[in-house]
Motif scaffolding. Sequence first.
Motif, PDB file in Angstrom:
ATOM      1  N   GLY A 340      31.078  29.831  35.154  1.00  0.00           N
ATOM      2  CA  GLY A 340      30.653  30.047  36.479  1.00  0.00           C
ATOM      3  C   GLY A 340      32.089  30.356  37.278  1.00  0.00           C
ATOM      4  O   GLY A 340      31.873  30.668  38.582  1.00  0.00           O
ATOM      5  N   SER A 341      33.065  30.186  36.973  1.00  0.00           N
ATOM      6  CA  SER A 341      34.240  30.316  38.157  1.00  0.00           C
ATOM      7  C   SER A 341      34.645  31.513  37.875  1.00  0.00           C
ATOM      8  O   SER A 341      35.250  32.130  39.194  1.00  0.00           O
ATOM      9  N   VAL A 342      34.450  32.612  37.095  1.00  0.00           N
ATOM     10  CA  VAL A 342      35.059  34.046  37.032  1.00  0.00           C
ATOM     11  C   VAL A 342      33.774  34.951  36.869  1.00  0.00           C
ATOM     12  O   VAL A 342      32.994  34.750  36.245  1.00  0.00           O
ATOM     13  N   ALA A 343      33.828  35.930  37.904  1.00  0.00           N
ATOM     14  CA  ALA A 343      33.018  37.066  38.023  1.00  0.00           C
ATOM     15  C   ALA A 343      33.909  38.258  37.802  1.00  0.00           C
ATOM     16  O   ALA A 343      34.702  38.447  38.403  1.00  0.00           O
ATOM     17  N   THR A 344      33.240  39.121  37.018  1.00  0.00           N
ATOM     18  CA  THR A 344      33.577  40.321  36.681  1.00  0.00           C
ATOM     19  C   THR A 344      32.463  41.412  36.551  1.00  0.00           C
ATOM     20  O   THR A 344      31.388  41.173  36.465  1.00  0.00           O
ATOM     21  N   ILE A 369      39.882  31.882  46.549  1.00  0.00           N
ATOM     22  CA  ILE A 369      39.726  32.888  45.539  1.00  0.00           C
ATOM     23  C   ILE A 369      40.633  33.360  45.136  1.00  0.00           C
ATOM     24  O   ILE A 369      41.695  33.737  45.898  1.00  0.00           O
ATOM     25  N   PHE A 370      40.821  33.383  43.798  1.00  0.00           N
ATOM     26  CA  PHE A 370      42.249  33.983  42.938  1.00  0.00           C
ATOM     27  C   PHE A 370      41.819  35.291  42.520  1.00  0.00           C
ATOM     28  O   PHE A 370      40.775  35.443  41.774  1.00  0.00           O
ATOM     29  N   ILE A 371      42.617  36.205  42.665  1.00  0.00           N
ATOM     30  CA  ILE A 371      42.417  37.764  41.958  1.00  0.00           C
ATOM     31  C   ILE A 371      42.993  37.708  40.811  1.00  0.00           C
ATOM     32  O   ILE A 371      44.471  37.777  40.949  1.00  0.00           O
ATOM     33  N   GLU A 372      42.329  37.732  39.599  1.00  0.00           N
ATOM     34  CA  GLU A 372      42.886  37.946  38.559  1.00  0.00           C
ATOM     35  C   GLU A 372      43.055  39.286  37.935  1.00  0.00           C
ATOM     36  O   GLU A 372      44.158  39.510  37.095  1.00  0.00           O
ATOM     37  N   GLU A 373      42.247  40.363  38.445  1.00  0.00           N
ATOM     38  CA  GLU A 373      42.346  41.499  38.078  1.00  0.00           C
ATOM     39  C   GLU A 373      41.860  42.505  39.293  1.00  0.00           C
ATOM     40  O   GLU A 373      40.920  42.069  39.661  1.00  0.00           O
ATOM     41  N   ILE A 374      42.336  43.551  39.714  1.00  0.00           N
ATOM     42  CA  ILE A 374      42.008  44.320  40.631  1.00  0.00           C
ATOM     43  C   ILE A 374      41.169  45.442  40.154  1.00  0.00           C
ATOM     44  O   ILE A 374      41.546  45.652  39.170  1.00  0.00           O
ATOM     45  N   GLY A 424      46.380  41.929  46.104  1.00  0.00           N
ATOM     46  CA  GLY A 424      46.149  42.316  44.701  1.00  0.00           C
ATOM     47  C   GLY A 424      46.092  41.362  43.602  1.00  0.00           C
ATOM     48  O   GLY A 424      46.043  40.128  43.828  1.00  0.00           O
ATOM     49  N   LYS A 425      46.513  41.581  42.595  1.00  0.00           N
ATOM     50  CA  LYS A 425      46.451  40.823  41.332  1.00  0.00           C
ATOM     51  C   LYS A 425      47.117  39.734  41.442  1.00  0.00           C
ATOM     52  O   LYS A 425      48.395  39.998  41.838  1.00  0.00           O
ATOM     53  N   GLY A 426      46.857  38.599  41.281  1.00  0.00           N
ATOM     54  CA  GLY A 426      47.933  37.385  41.382  1.00  0.00           C
ATOM     55  C   GLY A 426      47.841  36.659  42.753  1.00  0.00           C
ATOM     56  O   GLY A 426      48.539  35.666  42.698  1.00  0.00           O
ATOM     57  N   ALA A 470      37.786  44.574  37.956  1.00  0.00           N
ATOM     58  CA  ALA A 470      38.153  43.319  38.689  1.00  0.00           C
ATOM     59  C   ALA A 470      37.579  42.138  38.086  1.00  0.00           C
ATOM     60  O   ALA A 470      36.506  41.940  37.400  1.00  0.00           O
ATOM     61  N   ARG A 471      38.382  41.106  38.263  1.00  0.00           N
ATOM     62  CA  ARG A 471      37.993  39.744  37.833  1.00  0.00           C
ATOM     63  C   ARG A 471      38.500  38.765  38.925  1.00  0.00           C
ATOM     64  O   ARG A 471      39.709  38.905  39.397  1.00  0.00           O
ATOM     65  N   VAL A 472      37.630  38.099  39.460  1.00  0.00           N
ATOM     66  CA  VAL A 472      37.863  37.113  40.592  1.00  0.00           C
ATOM     67  C   VAL A 472      37.399  35.503  40.295  1.00  0.00           C
ATOM     68  O   VAL A 472      36.232  35.607  39.727  1.00  0.00           O
ATOM     69  N   ARG A 473      38.284  34.867  40.514  1.00  0.00           N
ATOM     70  CA  ARG A 473      37.992  33.254  40.065  1.00  0.00           C
ATOM     71  C   ARG A 473      37.680  32.523  41.341  1.00  0.00           C
ATOM     72  O   ARG A 473      38.655  32.562  42.373  1.00  0.00           O
TER      73      ARG A 473
END
Length: 481
Positions: A340-344, A369-374, A424-426, A470-473
């Motif tokens: 449940g922590s990451v949405a993509t 909120i952490f941006i894993e992928e833009i 952005g990412k990171g 995108a991947r957002v944690r």
Amino acid sequence: MTRGSSITQDFKDMIDNPQYSDIEIFCEDGVTLYGSRAVLAARSEVFNGLLFNGMKETFQRQISFPEIKSCAMKIILEFLYTGSIEEVIFDNDNLVETNLAADYFQLPDLQKLIIENLKEAFEEQEVENQNTINNSPELLSVMISKIPFHEIELIEERSVDDQLLNFLADSVARIHFDDISLSKFSIQALKYVLSYTYNFNKPFATPEYLVFRFAALLAAHNIDLETYNLVDTRLPDLDVIEESLEEEIEFNNKCEFNRIRPKIYQFLLPIIKFIDFRRIDGKILSKIIEPLGLIPNSIIIDAYRYYSTNKKNLPATRGMVKLYWDEGECGGHIYVISRGSVATTNHQYYENIKANFDISNNGTYEWDIFIEEIGQLEICVGVHANSKFNYDLFGGCQKNTWLLSSAGMLYSHTGNIIMGFKFGKGDRITLQLNMDKHTLVFSFNGQKLFITELKKKSRYYPIISLNHPARVRLFPHLKYV
């Protein structure tokens, strides 16, 4: 595997094997197991004292344990022979028995392994199927039922530190009570979870009003179906409670409810002191809870007094709120991973998803909120107020939404503002929502960026707007600052 190539496997082959045994172990359920005196005595002080004390057990081939079941003794033997319990699956039948046996044989390392075993099993279950919950409510209920009556009060006063009991209580607290089956959770288990978490900063998933609602429904469930239905109609879920508060409530079957009220009250009485009514909105207290006549007036008055003195309620949820992306409230192409922590998403256009928790009480709340992928287009993070929302339409163009985009734009119902920076990412975005001042603060990698004003008297949800790939944690706990 060749004999002699693995000492662990060789000793495992000796477990309950008459060929390599010189003692018979009689268990409570009439089952006989086999063991080696040397191994058992070398690995357990209790066995050493029993088998080499000069008493009859020293010379006899049999030893009896009339209070230990064979399911638990088999696990004890596996631990004593191999130092592990890797292949054990704990359930209602063997968990409590094994824990009690480990305590009897003074094996604290085994008790730690039991908890580690359960923790791994719960985590694996969450990864494989995020829509199911673990069986900690049922396990805790069974464990509580095995505790002698005279020890119950000691446990509730936190005078007894049972690591397994507390681990299960922590696990139950992380589950939203709406997801717990009433038929598999006992009143005593609920009482322990609430006493264990009361005034302690532990992760907790359920708002306090829903804690009370669950307790009342559990009490009614223990009486009969008719009582359950009567209580259910008088305690609406949070999703529809606003409608109930805006209109005059006229309940049917008042006489019938008055008749069964004393029974419900008796079930609730041991639990009431562990429910913090200062965390429940005053309107809900006055229009929904107080008319039920299930709560002592002194407790209701104390909650009102707290609000009148401090001009606000305590946060709606005790401890730390567990946050996760809500798969039931999102666009059609968004999916959630990592418990449940990451949405993509695999969709090229914008879609939205909200977090599981709504913020409505006074106070200041913070989450990361952490941006894993833009995404190919911009990503937006922010909040949405309690109104109609289209999860398949870009959030920045919808009413009652405040979103910060990765392209440096703030979208809000009062107009869009160019902020002059990008993320952005990171990168990590921190959002701090002040319900007293009605402001939302955005911070970027630990540095405060700006403050925006929100609507007053609203209920807010953390949301994001994203597109492929995108991947957002979402970090797991909502902080009360």
